[in-house]
Write a protein that holds these residues in place. Structure first.
Motif, PDB file in Angstrom:
ATOM      1  N   PRO A   1       0.829  -1.123  -0.098  1.00 20.51           N
ATOM      2  CA  PRO A   1      -0.149   0.063   0.048  1.00 20.51           C
ATOM      3  C   PRO A   1       0.824   1.278   0.054  1.00 20.51           C
ATOM      4  CG  PRO A   1       0.102  -0.987   2.146  1.00 20.51           C
ATOM      5  CD  PRO A   1       0.821  -2.037   1.230  1.00 20.51           C
ATOM      6  N   GLY A   2       0.175   2.401  -0.623  1.00 16.53           N
ATOM      7  CA  GLY A   2       0.934   3.553  -0.409  1.00 16.53           C
ATOM      8  C   GLY A   2       1.138   4.240   0.883  1.00 16.53           C
ATOM      9  N   LYS A   3       1.939   5.250   0.944  1.00 17.82           N
ATOM     10  CA  LYS A   3       2.140   5.647   2.520  1.00 17.82           C
ATOM     11  C   LYS A   3       2.254   7.073   2.336  1.00 17.82           C
ATOM     12  CE  LYS A   3       5.392   5.265   6.323  1.00 17.82           C
ATOM     13  NZ  LYS A   3       6.853   4.770   6.646  1.00 17.82           N
ATOM     14  N   LEU A   4       1.823   7.917   3.550  1.00 18.84           N
ATOM     15  CA  LEU A   4       1.810   9.548   3.659  1.00 18.84           C
ATOM     16  C   LEU A   4       3.014   9.577   4.784  1.00 18.84           C
ATOM     17  CD1 LEU A   4      -1.813  10.673   4.087  1.00 18.84           C
ATOM     18  CD2 LEU A   4      -0.636  10.298   1.972  1.00 18.84           C
ATOM     19  N   ILE A   5       4.004  10.701   4.231  1.00 16.59           N
ATOM     20  CA  ILE A   5       4.866  11.036   5.051  1.00 16.59           C
ATOM     21  C   ILE A   5       4.502  12.525   5.473  1.00 16.59           C
ATOM     22  CG2 ILE A   5       7.282  11.843   5.214  1.00 16.59           C
ATOM     23  CD1 ILE A   5       7.869   9.547   3.286  1.00 16.59           C
ATOM     24  N   VAL A   6       4.318  12.944   6.557  1.00 18.50           N
ATOM     25  CA  VAL A   6       4.121  14.032   7.107  1.00 18.50           C
ATOM     26  C   VAL A   6       5.139  14.978   7.798  1.00 18.50           C
ATOM     27  CG1 VAL A   6       2.481  15.353   8.912  1.00 18.50           C
ATOM     28  CG2 VAL A   6       1.538  13.503   7.574  1.00 18.50           C
ATOM     29  N   GLN A   7       5.699  15.885   7.410  1.00 23.00           N
ATOM     30  CA  GLN A   7       6.929  16.617   7.796  1.00 23.00           C
ATOM     31  C   GLN A   7       6.460  17.686   8.740  1.00 23.00           C
ATOM     32  OE1 GLN A   7       9.355  15.050   6.747  1.00 23.00           O
ATOM     33  NE2 GLN A   7      10.001  15.617   4.829  1.00 23.00           N
ATOM     34  N   PRO A   8       7.750  18.111   9.583  1.00 24.38           N
ATOM     35  CA  PRO A   8       7.187  19.037  10.529  1.00 24.38           C
ATOM     36  C   PRO A   8       6.980  20.380   9.995  1.00 24.38           C
ATOM     37  CG  PRO A   8       9.224  17.838  11.153  1.00 24.38           C
ATOM     38  CD  PRO A   8       8.844  17.413   9.716  1.00 24.38           C
TER      39      PRO A   8
ATOM     40  N   THR B   1      -6.815  12.184  12.557  1.00 24.06           N
ATOM     41  CA  THR B   1      -6.836  10.614  12.367  1.00 24.06           C
ATOM     42  C   THR B   1      -6.460  10.175  11.017  1.00 24.06           C
ATOM     43  OG1 THR B   1      -8.822  10.780  14.176  1.00 24.06           O
ATOM     44  CG2 THR B   1      -9.009   8.654  12.713  1.00 24.06           C
ATOM     45  N   PHE B   2      -6.954  10.712  10.114  1.00 20.82           N
ATOM     46  CA  PHE B   2      -6.641  10.301   8.778  1.00 20.82           C
ATOM     47  C   PHE B   2      -5.012  10.371   8.449  1.00 20.82           C
ATOM     48  CE2 PHE B   2      -5.429  11.649   4.422  1.00 20.82           C
ATOM     49  CZ  PHE B   2      -6.153  10.560   3.739  1.00 20.82           C
ATOM     50  N   LEU B   3      -4.497  11.376   8.764  1.00 14.78           N
ATOM     51  CA  LEU B   3      -3.152  11.374   8.516  1.00 14.78           C
ATOM     52  C   LEU B   3      -2.238  10.198   9.282  1.00 14.78           C
ATOM     53  CD1 LEU B   3      -2.458  15.375   8.667  1.00 14.78           C
ATOM     54  CD2 LEU B   3      -2.323  13.770   6.926  1.00 14.78           C
ATOM     55  N   GLU B   4      -2.594  10.140  10.611  1.00 20.59           N
ATOM     56  CA  GLU B   4      -2.005   8.995  11.576  1.00 20.59           C
ATOM     57  C   GLU B   4      -2.188   7.768  11.153  1.00 20.59           C
ATOM     58  OE1 GLU B   4      -2.958   9.936  15.539  1.00 20.59           O
ATOM     59  OE2 GLU B   4      -1.168  11.388  15.620  1.00 20.59           O
ATOM     60  N   ARG B   5      -3.622   7.378  10.550  1.00 23.09           N
ATOM     61  CA  ARG B   5      -3.829   6.087   9.964  1.00 23.09           C
ATOM     62  C   ARG B   5      -3.080   5.938   8.605  1.00 23.09           C
ATOM     63  NH1 ARG B   5      -9.052   6.755   8.751  1.00 23.09           N
ATOM     64  NH2 ARG B   5      -8.635   7.252   6.520  1.00 23.09           N
ATOM     65  N   GLU B   6      -3.095   6.957   7.738  1.00 27.90           N
ATOM     66  CA  GLU B   6      -2.451   6.607   6.345  1.00 27.90           C
ATOM     67  C   GLU B   6      -0.814   6.777   6.403  1.00 27.90           C
ATOM     68  OE1 GLU B   6      -3.972   5.940   3.534  1.00 27.90           O
ATOM     69  OE2 GLU B   6      -5.802   5.903   4.684  1.00 27.90           O
TER      70      GLU B   6
ATOM     71  N   THR C   1       1.599   5.938  11.589  1.00 29.20           N
ATOM     72  CA  THR C   1       2.566   6.403  12.777  1.00 29.20           C
ATOM     73  C   THR C   1       2.112   7.878  13.100  1.00 29.20           C
ATOM     74  OG1 THR C   1       4.970   7.128  13.399  1.00 29.20           O
ATOM     75  CG2 THR C   1       4.236   7.886  11.338  1.00 29.20           C
ATOM     76  N   ASP C   2       2.580   8.345  14.101  1.00 28.45           N
ATOM     77  CA  ASP C   2       2.023   9.529  14.742  1.00 28.45           C
ATOM     78  C   ASP C   2       2.687  10.627  13.975  1.00 28.45           C
ATOM     79  OD1 ASP C   2       0.788   8.138  16.796  1.00 28.45           O
ATOM     80  OD2 ASP C   2       2.506   8.527  18.414  1.00 28.45           O
ATOM     81  N   ILE C   3       1.695  11.673  13.687  1.00 26.51           N
ATOM     82  CA  ILE C   3       2.226  12.879  13.115  1.00 26.51           C
ATOM     83  C   ILE C   3       3.420  14.004  13.969  1.00 26.51           C
ATOM     84  CG2 ILE C   3       0.267  13.103  11.553  1.00 26.51           C
ATOM     85  CD1 ILE C   3      -0.696  15.374  13.169  1.00 26.51           C
ATOM     86  N   PRO C   4       3.957  14.865  13.511  1.00 22.91           N
ATOM     87  CA  PRO C   4       4.989  15.424  14.573  1.00 22.91           C
ATOM     88  C   PRO C   4       4.070  16.380  15.223  1.00 22.91           C
ATOM     89  CG  PRO C   4       5.726  15.736  11.948  1.00 22.91           C
ATOM     90  CD  PRO C   4       4.483  14.832  12.022  1.00 22.91           C
ATOM     91  N   GLN C   5       4.639  16.454  16.564  1.00 21.22           N
ATOM     92  CA  GLN C   5       3.851  17.084  17.683  1.00 21.22           C
ATOM     93  C   GLN C   5       3.476  18.715  17.320  1.00 21.22           C
ATOM     94  OE1 GLN C   5       2.481  16.158  20.597  1.00 21.22           O
ATOM     95  NE2 GLN C   5       2.798  14.123  19.555  1.00 21.22           N
TER      96      GLN C   5
END
Length: 392
Positions: free
Chosen positions: A75-82, A137-142, A145-149
């Motif tokens: 599956p694809g994956k999201l990467i959330v940057q600070p 919720t969507f970002l952490e599911r996709e 992992t937890d998104i940056p604090q």
């Protein structure tokens, strides 16, 4: 006719996109499409089960009586940057991209789709019905992992800002003449159940139930109150006193009347009045004297007093400024005589043709001082070309 249309539509779908994608095999008779067969890839894509065929050892036999096998695809994956950048890595589904488009701005599309989250994009999602909690919720599911604090904290702060002002439509409210009366209604068990919440010192919102207002009317009448209704009329609801004080004809002024007066009236300890400062500020903020007078005439009970109208014009510098000049006019019998005098070498240089342009008026002899005094009384700024401002 519809049978023919639908038949040709189905024929086009099979012969073009489905065949190009390898989802079906086609059978022809003299260049006419007469049959099709779903391929193994097509069955998987469409989620089909094909019956076994004794003569076909291909797709049908392989899938006989069983659901289409799932192809193992990572599956694809999201990467959330600070820095609030989001990268959607292949293979990413259309649903994921559509959700990202709701609360983030798409920056570019390459092997990874890049998004940027900002306050406006989150507000856009809020107006579309997607709250910040759902975004997190969507970002952490996709992202798995937890998104940056710092991203989480900022999103929550933006959410709090969005809730500071809430516009609710179609609400019914009750307004009392003073906060004490409203307090007693909220505490009285006979009326407390009709209210949802208090939204101001003397304003409360009714429960969103059909007939709540009518039931409250009856409960108040049973206690000896005479609740007023339909006071949203603007016309004839105020009277302006000679000193600028605004008197409301109803003990509880309508919200609509207050909205008309707020841009140019001054409020002090619950009293409303017109002052030179309030009119001057309203004009500086884009109001015009004409719009102020129109609002006052709309709300006033009876004709607006002439003294108030003149005061508003004076405070708002409606007449602007005037220039007072003393001139000597030469009056002759006709244009022919004037032309000959202007052609005379001795007289012509001493004359200048008077051509009226703009808004001009001739003041009467010996009346200039009275004229200047009268103009100043109307708030007109009077000046002369030589000495500048003469009076105000």
């Amino acid at each position: 006719g519809w049978l023919k249309v639908e038949k040709e539509f189905i024929r086009a779908v099979l012969a073009e996109p489905m065949h190009w994608l390898g989802l079906v095999d086609l059978g022809f008779d003299a260049n006419n499409l007469v049959a099709f067969r779903v391929t193994l890839e097509g069955a998987r894509a469409l989620g089909l089960s094909l019956p076994a065929s004794p003569t076909d050892k291909g797709a049908g036999a392989e899938l006989a009586g069983e659901p289409a096998a799932e192809t193992a695809v990572e599956p694809g994956k999201l990467i959330v940057q600070p820095n609030f950048q989001i990268f959607a890595l292949d293979p990413v589904g259309e649903y994921t991209l559509s959700v990202l488009d709701t609360f983030a701005d798409r920056v570019k599309v390459d092997r990874a789709v890049e998004y940027q989250v900002n306050r406006q994009s989150v507000y856009r999602a809020h107006k579309a019905g997607m709250e910040v909690s759902a975004i997190i919720t969507f970002l952490e599911r996709e992202a798995h992992t937890d998104i940056p604090q710092n991203v989480r904290r900022t999103l929550e702060e933006w959410s709090a800002d969005q809730d500071r002002i809430v516009i609710r439509r179609g609400m019914e409210v009750v307004q009392t003449v003073d906060p004490g009366l409203l307090e007693s209604l909220l505490e009285d068990p006979r009326t407390a159940g009709f209210f949802a919440r208090r939204s101001g010192p003397d304003v409360a919102v009714l429960q969103p139930k059909k007939g709540a207002a009518r039931s409250l009317y009856e409960a108040l009448e049973a206690q000896g109150f005479l609740p007023a209704g339909g006071q949203d009329r603007v016309a004839g609801s105020i009277q302006v006193q000679p000193d600028g004080r605004i008197c409301f004809l109803h003990p509880v002024p309508s919200f609509y009347v207050l909205r008309r007066l707020a841009p140019f009236a001054e409020r002090n300890n619950g009293d409303w009045c017109l002052t030179p400062a309030s009119i001057k500020l309203a004009v500086a903020q884009g109001q015009t004297v004409e719009s102020i007078l129109a609002a006052l005439r709309e709300c006033h009970h009876g004709p607006l007093p002439e003294a108030i109208e003149m005061a508003v014009k004076s405070w708002g510098k409606y007449y602007g400024e005037v220039v007072l000049e003393q001139v000597t006019l030469l009056r002759v019998q006709d244009e022919k005589v004037l032309a000959e005098l202007r052609a005379d070498p001795n007289i012509g240089p001493l004359l200048k043709r008077f051509i009226a342009s703009g808004a001009l008026a001739v003041g009467k002899d010996g009346k200039l001082e009275r004229l200047e005094t009268a103009l100043r009384e109307k708030g007109v700024e009077v000046r002369s070309p030589e000495s500048g401002v003469r009076g105000q």
